[in-house]
Design a protein around this motif. Structure first.
Motif, PDB file in Angstrom:
ATOM      1  N   ARG A   9       0.868  -1.173   0.000  1.00  0.00           N
ATOM      2  CA  ARG A   9       0.000   0.000   0.000  1.00  0.00           C
ATOM      3  C   ARG A   9       0.909   1.228   0.000  1.00  0.00           C
ATOM      4  NH1 ARG A   9      -2.208  -3.724   3.974  1.00  0.00           N
ATOM      5  NH2 ARG A   9      -3.967  -4.762   2.974  1.00  0.00           N
ATOM      6  N   ALA A  10       1.042   1.827  -1.183  1.00  0.00           N
ATOM      7  CA  ALA A  10       1.983   2.930  -1.365  1.00  0.00           C
ATOM      8  C   ALA A  10       1.664   4.104  -0.442  1.00  0.00           C
ATOM      9  CB  ALA A  10       1.989   3.378  -2.822  1.00  0.00           C
ATOM     10  N   ALA A  11       0.401   4.394  -0.232  1.00  0.00           N
ATOM     11  CA  ALA A  11       0.012   5.560   0.570  1.00  0.00           C
ATOM     12  C   ALA A  11       0.504   5.447   2.006  1.00  0.00           C
ATOM     13  CB  ALA A  11      -1.505   5.725   0.541  1.00  0.00           C
ATOM     14  N   THR A  12       0.490   4.237   2.560  1.00  0.00           N
ATOM     15  CA  THR A  12       0.880   4.067   3.964  1.00  0.00           C
ATOM     16  C   THR A  12       2.244   3.397   4.132  1.00  0.00           C
ATOM     17  OG1 THR A  12      -0.210   1.918   4.098  1.00  0.00           O
ATOM     18  CG2 THR A  12      -1.551   3.859   4.661  1.00  0.00           C
ATOM     19  N   GLY A  13       2.752   2.829   3.049  1.00  0.00           N
ATOM     20  CA  GLY A  13       4.022   2.118   3.138  1.00  0.00           C
ATOM     21  C   GLY A  13       3.885   0.762   3.809  1.00  0.00           C
ATOM     22  N   SER A  14       2.656   0.328   4.022  1.00  0.00           N
ATOM     23  CA  SER A  14       2.442  -0.965   4.660  1.00  0.00           C
ATOM     24  C   SER A  14       2.253  -2.047   3.602  1.00  0.00           C
ATOM     25  CB  SER A  14       1.214  -0.903   5.575  1.00  0.00           C
ATOM     26  OG  SER A  14       0.053  -0.645   4.814  1.00  0.00           O
TER      27      SER A  14
END
Length: 123
Positions: A9-14
């Motif tokens: 998940r690019a937005a959260t880096g998770s």
């Protein structure tokens, strides 16, 4: 060998790791799943031909897989065999399966002898 799908998940880096094909049914359509199996098969073969490990093992993640779900494991088993390995399958508890592969080593030739000419004439 371990197989999983890693969703980032690019937005959260998770990220989330999918170990089960049952979980990924909602993510990938039938064409995408087929492409994943095909490319995984190719990668397995190329890695084994390049790295040449003496042996390896792999297992099903889910219990009691259907024959259709086991098809990908058969495809991967054939990739391992085509890379020069002998493969044995072992049934485990709860309908799971395990495979062990051992590299088939070519026979060793210590010395090459030429046979005498049966006619007694050497060229």
């Amino acid at each position: 060998m371990y197989f999983h799908i890693l969703e980032t998940r690019a937005a959260t880096g998770s990220f989330y790791t999918y170990w089960s094909g049952r979980e990924t049914q909602r993510i990938f359509d039938v064409h995408q799943r087929s492409a994943i199996v095909y490319n995984t098969r190719r990668a397995i073969r190329l890695l084994l031909l390049g790295l040449k490990p003496d042996d390896l093992v792999w297992f099903t993640y889910d219990d009691d897989l259907s024959p259709r779900a086991l098809l990908k494991y058969e495809i991967w088993r054939r990739a391992v065999v085509s890379a020069g390995y002998g493969v044995t399958e072992t049934p485990l508890r709860h309908g799971r399966k395990a495979w062990r592969a051992e590299r088939i080593k070519p026979p060793r030739v210590d010395k090459v002898h030429t046979a005498p000419d049966p006619q007694g004439c050497e060229e």
